[in-house]
Design a protein around this motif. Structure first.
Motif, PDB file in Angstrom:
ATOM      1  N   PHE A  16      41.674  30.239  32.865  1.00 61.71           N
ATOM      2  CA  PHE A  16      40.481  29.516  33.300  1.00 61.71           C
ATOM      3  C   PHE A  16      39.304  30.473  33.516  1.00 61.71           C
ATOM      4  O   PHE A  16      38.203  30.253  33.008  1.00 61.71           O
ATOM      5  CB  PHE A  16      40.807  28.766  34.599  1.00 61.71           C
ATOM      6  CG  PHE A  16      39.760  27.782  35.019  1.00 61.71           C
ATOM      7  CD1 PHE A  16      39.813  26.463  34.597  1.00 61.71           C
ATOM      8  CD2 PHE A  16      38.712  28.175  35.842  1.00 61.71           C
ATOM      9  CE1 PHE A  16      38.840  25.553  34.982  1.00 61.71           C
ATOM     10  CE2 PHE A  16      37.733  27.276  36.232  1.00 61.71           C
ATOM     11  CZ  PHE A  16      37.799  25.962  35.801  1.00 61.71           C
ATOM     12  N   ALA A  17      39.548  31.562  34.248  1.00 59.32           N
ATOM     13  CA  ALA A  17      38.465  32.504  34.565  1.00 59.32           C
ATOM     14  C   ALA A  17      37.974  33.228  33.310  1.00 59.32           C
ATOM     15  O   ALA A  17      36.790  33.551  33.198  1.00 59.32           O
ATOM     16  CB  ALA A  17      38.941  33.513  35.605  1.00 59.32           C
ATOM     17  N   GLU A  18      38.873  33.482  32.364  1.00 61.52           N
ATOM     18  CA  GLU A  18      38.468  34.136  31.110  1.00 61.52           C
ATOM     19  C   GLU A  18      37.534  33.234  30.310  1.00 61.52           C
ATOM     20  O   GLU A  18      36.599  33.701  29.661  1.00 61.52           O
ATOM     21  CB  GLU A  18      39.702  34.482  30.271  1.00 61.52           C
ATOM     22  CG  GLU A  18      40.539  35.596  30.872  1.00 61.52           C
ATOM     23  CD  GLU A  18      41.814  35.885  30.089  1.00 61.52           C
ATOM     24  OE1 GLU A  18      42.187  37.048  30.010  1.00 61.52           O
ATOM     25  OE2 GLU A  18      42.437  34.928  29.570  1.00 61.52           O
ATOM     26  N   ALA A  19      37.789  31.920  30.379  1.00 60.25           N
ATOM     27  CA  ALA A  19      36.917  30.977  29.681  1.00 60.25           C
ATOM     28  C   ALA A  19      35.543  30.929  30.349  1.00 60.25           C
ATOM     29  O   ALA A  19      34.522  30.795  29.684  1.00 60.25           O
ATOM     30  CB  ALA A  19      37.549  29.585  29.675  1.00 60.25           C
ATOM     31  N   VAL A  20      35.527  31.048  31.661  1.00 59.98           N
ATOM     32  CA  VAL A  20      34.260  30.972  32.398  1.00 59.98           C
ATOM     33  C   VAL A  20      33.417  32.225  32.155  1.00 59.98           C
ATOM     34  O   VAL A  20      32.236  32.143  31.826  1.00 59.98           O
ATOM     35  CB  VAL A  20      34.524  30.786  33.912  1.00 59.98           C
ATOM     36  CG1 VAL A  20      33.222  30.902  34.699  1.00 59.98           C
ATOM     37  CG2 VAL A  20      35.177  29.432  34.174  1.00 59.98           C
ATOM     38  N   PHE A  21      34.026  33.383  32.299  1.00 62.59           N
ATOM     39  CA  PHE A  21      33.249  34.625  32.262  1.00 62.59           C
ATOM     40  C   PHE A  21      33.342  35.382  30.935  1.00 62.59           C
ATOM     41  O   PHE A  21      32.676  36.396  30.749  1.00 62.59           O
ATOM     42  CB  PHE A  21      33.692  35.552  33.400  1.00 62.59           C
ATOM     43  CG  PHE A  21      33.365  35.005  34.759  1.00 62.59           C
ATOM     44  CD1 PHE A  21      32.041  34.785  35.122  1.00 62.59           C
ATOM     45  CD2 PHE A  21      34.358  34.684  35.660  1.00 62.59           C
ATOM     46  CE1 PHE A  21      31.718  34.272  36.362  1.00 62.59           C
ATOM     47  CE2 PHE A  21      34.048  34.163  36.914  1.00 62.59           C
ATOM     48  CZ  PHE A  21      32.725  33.954  37.262  1.00 62.59           C
ATOM     49  N   PRO A  34      33.379  34.585  24.145  1.00 64.55           N
ATOM     50  CA  PRO A  34      32.105  34.397  24.849  1.00 64.55           C
ATOM     51  C   PRO A  34      32.286  33.637  26.165  1.00 64.55           C
ATOM     52  O   PRO A  34      33.132  32.744  26.259  1.00 64.55           O
ATOM     53  CB  PRO A  34      31.265  33.593  23.856  1.00 64.55           C
ATOM     54  CG  PRO A  34      32.243  32.930  22.967  1.00 64.55           C
ATOM     55  CD  PRO A  34      33.458  33.807  22.908  1.00 64.55           C
ATOM     56  N   ALA A  35      31.503  34.007  27.161  1.00 64.56           N
ATOM     57  CA  ALA A  35      31.541  33.314  28.452  1.00 64.56           C
ATOM     58  C   ALA A  35      31.142  31.862  28.258  1.00 64.56           C
ATOM     59  O   ALA A  35      30.237  31.558  27.491  1.00 64.56           O
ATOM     60  CB  ALA A  35      30.589  33.994  29.427  1.00 64.56           C
ATOM     61  N   GLY A  36      31.847  30.967  28.936  1.00 65.93           N
ATOM     62  CA  GLY A  36      31.489  29.551  28.897  1.00 65.93           C
ATOM     63  C   GLY A  36      32.229  28.745  27.855  1.00 65.93           C
ATOM     64  O   GLY A  36      32.011  27.545  27.726  1.00 65.93           O
ATOM     65  N   ILE A  37      33.126  29.385  27.118  1.00 63.41           N
ATOM     66  CA  ILE A  37      33.858  28.643  26.081  1.00 63.41           C
ATOM     67  C   ILE A  37      34.768  27.609  26.749  1.00 63.41           C
ATOM     68  O   ILE A  37      35.222  27.801  27.867  1.00 63.41           O
ATOM     69  CB  ILE A  37      34.647  29.611  25.168  1.00 63.41           C
ATOM     70  CG1 ILE A  37      34.967  28.934  23.838  1.00 63.41           C
ATOM     71  CG2 ILE A  37      35.910  30.144  25.859  1.00 63.41           C
ATOM     72  CD1 ILE A  37      35.210  29.897  22.711  1.00 63.41           C
ATOM     73  N   ASP A  38      34.976  26.489  26.058  1.00 65.68           N
ATOM     74  CA  ASP A  38      35.773  25.414  26.655  1.00 65.68           C
ATOM     75  C   ASP A  38      37.043  25.178  25.841  1.00 65.68           C
ATOM     76  O   ASP A  38      37.160  25.636  24.707  1.00 65.68           O
ATOM     77  CB  ASP A  38      34.935  24.126  26.736  1.00 65.68           C
ATOM     78  CG  ASP A  38      35.372  23.227  27.893  1.00 65.68           C
ATOM     79  OD1 ASP A  38      36.446  23.480  28.484  1.00 65.68           O
ATOM     80  OD2 ASP A  38      34.640  22.274  28.206  1.00 65.68           O
ATOM     81  N   ASN A  39      37.960  24.471  26.449  1.00 70.06           N
ATOM     82  CA  ASN A  39      39.213  24.122  25.801  1.00 70.06           C
ATOM     83  C   ASN A  39      38.945  23.446  24.453  1.00 70.06           C
ATOM     84  O   ASN A  39      38.027  22.642  24.328  1.00 70.06           O
ATOM     85  CB  ASN A  39      39.989  23.169  26.720  1.00 70.06           C
ATOM     86  CG  ASN A  39      41.430  23.019  26.315  1.00 70.06           C
ATOM     87  OD1 ASN A  39      42.058  23.953  25.824  1.00 70.06           O
ATOM     88  ND2 ASN A  39      41.978  21.839  26.508  1.00 70.06           N
ATOM     89  N   ASN A  40      39.731  23.794  23.443  1.00 69.55           N
ATOM     90  CA  ASN A  40      39.659  23.215  22.091  1.00 69.55           C
ATOM     91  C   ASN A  40      38.464  23.670  21.267  1.00 69.55           C
ATOM     92  O   ASN A  40      38.266  23.168  20.162  1.00 69.55           O
ATOM     93  CB  ASN A  40      39.664  21.679  22.131  1.00 69.55           C
ATOM     94  CG  ASN A  40      41.046  21.156  22.463  1.00 69.55           C
ATOM     95  OD1 ASN A  40      42.048  21.774  22.104  1.00 69.55           O
ATOM     96  ND2 ASN A  40      41.103  20.039  23.157  1.00 69.55           N
ATOM     97  N   VAL A  86      42.613  26.613  26.932  1.00 78.12           N
ATOM     98  CA  VAL A  86      42.374  27.180  28.258  1.00 78.12           C
ATOM     99  C   VAL A  86      43.450  26.680  29.218  1.00 78.12           C
ATOM    100  O   VAL A  86      43.641  25.470  29.368  1.00 78.12           O
ATOM    101  CB  VAL A  86      40.967  26.800  28.779  1.00 78.12           C
ATOM    102  CG1 VAL A  86      40.715  27.433  30.142  1.00 78.12           C
ATOM    103  CG2 VAL A  86      39.889  27.238  27.791  1.00 78.12           C
ATOM    104  N   ASN A  87      44.164  27.614  29.830  1.00 77.91           N
ATOM    105  CA  ASN A  87      45.173  27.248  30.833  1.00 77.91           C
ATOM    106  C   ASN A  87      44.499  26.547  32.005  1.00 77.91           C
ATOM    107  O   ASN A  87      43.418  26.942  32.428  1.00 77.91           O
ATOM    108  CB  ASN A  87      45.873  28.499  31.363  1.00 77.91           C
ATOM    109  CG  ASN A  87      46.851  29.070  30.361  1.00 77.91           C
ATOM    110  OD1 ASN A  87      47.447  28.336  29.573  1.00 77.91           O
ATOM    111  ND2 ASN A  87      47.013  30.380  30.376  1.00 77.91           N
ATOM    112  N   SER A  88      45.154  25.528  32.538  1.00 79.54           N
ATOM    113  CA  SER A  88      44.568  24.852  33.690  1.00 79.54           C
ATOM    114  C   SER A  88      44.787  25.713  34.936  1.00 79.54           C
ATOM    115  O   SER A  88      45.667  26.564  34.976  1.00 79.54           O
ATOM    116  CB  SER A  88      45.177  23.467  33.866  1.00 79.54           C
ATOM    117  OG  SER A  88      46.561  23.578  34.037  1.00 79.54           O
TER     118      SER A  88
END
Ligand code: ZN
Ligand code: ZN
Length: 244
Positions: free
Chosen positions: A11-16, A107-113, A140-142
């Protein structure tokens, strides 16, 4: 040709954003023959059937007379040349299967799928042809603490009955760490508080958000008021007092 790989991140990797190293097995250009499929040191022979033109001419008899018809040479598959000694490493294909390690910037901000495309990182083409692209499908892991809603992050925070009635300050867990939140007196269960700018960074360079680099979504905290249980006699008396 193109290949698709599933990439699982936290989750945090997807955010940052993050840097990840992946290892994948794919067809790469044969190093021994540089992709041309010939054993090094050997020569190609000119096709004897078409004499190197790649085409053969036949004469067909028709009612209009004799007609010359050109067709691709079947002996050399239209290439005009014949490889007499195929490369021993790739059996003449020009490609071999290899394990490749790749460093990937998420990239920061990427979302699931969502998908990251890496041009030219797919499989090598046959006989020295152009390589395809690599598509990384992001999973993205929940996270049990947070829920993502576009660029916003949602969470729940429990407060007790007296905090709700009298007001208090509580610490709320966000992706930036603990943030202090003021609970005003008389807060109802289900009330949502907004922590501005504590959400997900907007991906740069894409459409509507293209010039919003550095901007972040919000963190929304839903406050849940816990109904007290296992009350002492004195506490029950006090609540009865409140109920009047
Ligand atoms: Zn080879
Ligand atoms: Zn030929």
């Amino acid at each position: 040709s193109d290949i698709q790989v599933i990439l699982t991140i936290d989750f945090a990797e997807a955010v940052f954003g993050a840097e990840k190293e992946i290892s994948l097995k794919k067809l790469v250009r044969c190093g021994k023959c540089q992709g041309n499929g010939m054993e090094p040191g050997t020569q190609v022979e000119t096709c004897k059937i078409c004499r190197g033109s790649g085409r053969i001419t036949t004469v067909q008899r028709t009612i209009f007379g004799n007609m010359q018809v050109q067709m691709p040479c079947t002996a050399c598959a239209g290439e005009g040349k014949i490889v007499t000694h195929k490369c021993s490493a790739c059996h003449g294909n020009g490609t071999v299967q290899e394990i490749t390690n790749l460093k990937i910037k998420i990239p920061a901000g990427i979302d699931n799928n969502e998908t990251i495309r890496l041009t030219g990182q797919g499989e090598a083409g046959q006989k020295g042809g152009q390589a395809g692209d690599l598509y990384l499908k992001v999973r993205v892991n929940s996270d049990r603490r947070f829920e993502r809603d576009g660029f916003n992050i949602k969470s729940k925070a429990e407060i007790n009955f007296s905090q709700a009635a009298l007001g208090d300050r509580i610490d709320v867990e966000t992706v930036d760490g603990l943030v202090s939140l003021r609970i005003p007196d008389g807060t109802q269960s289900g009330k949502v508080f907004i922590l501005r700018g504590k959400g997900v960074p907007h991906l740069s360079g894409r459409g509507y958000f293209g010039n919003a680099q550095g901007k972040r979504g919000d963190h929304l905290v839903e406050v849940i008021v816990k109904t007290p249980t296992n009350l002492s006699r004195k506490q029950k008396e006090l609540l009865k007092e409140l109920g009047r």
